[in-house]
Motif scaffolding. Sequence first.
Motif: not given
Length: 217
Positions: A28, A49, A68-69, A72, A91, A95, A98-99, A141-142
Amino acid sequence: MRIPFLPGRDPSFIRRLINKLSMIAAGSIIQGYAMAVFLFPHAIPSGGGAGIAVLLNHGFGIPMSLGLWFANIAFLLFTVHYLGSVSAVGTVLVITITSVSVNFFEVYVAPPMNNVWLDLLLGSLLLGTGIALLMKQRVSNGGIGYVALAIYKYKRIHPGTSLFWMNGFIFALTAYVIDWQIIVLAVLCQWLSTRMIHFILRIQSPRPALRPAWRKK
């Protein structure tokens, strides 16, 4: 009487869990780094996303990480009742990490080159590396990947096919709103990152059991 260990108290189980969570976090963070430092500065969407995040940033000034958050999570909530809440936990973790990573790297790391083609190359390869690590842990991944899995479960449409059309629509919309060059960059990003994913999975996970989870029925 000797009481057997519960699964959650098994040291080997705990080690496997820590290892899995560490790999999910690493994948992530790498994915977030690729987006924040190399792709987002040029408004290159790495997926559906990310494309929505670019549109929200362009139209409303919403930070990339927050857009992005939300994008997704919206995809995820739309399909969670089709696949089950338990399978969505990984997931959600991806998410969120990553965000948060995107926000951190946008604030504290400056793009090293500011050349669109070099950034596209490096960002796509790093993105593919992060996604491959996540796929090895059998998590999406999303959120849009979760939608593709739901479509596959109920309509038997291959996830790659549904992802292609969903991402393609979002890429085209992003290019129409911002710049038509974006669709070329987005397609190249998808191709390069996919090649990297295939390369990593082929050299590190040759056994069928470690193939991406969406390939299993």
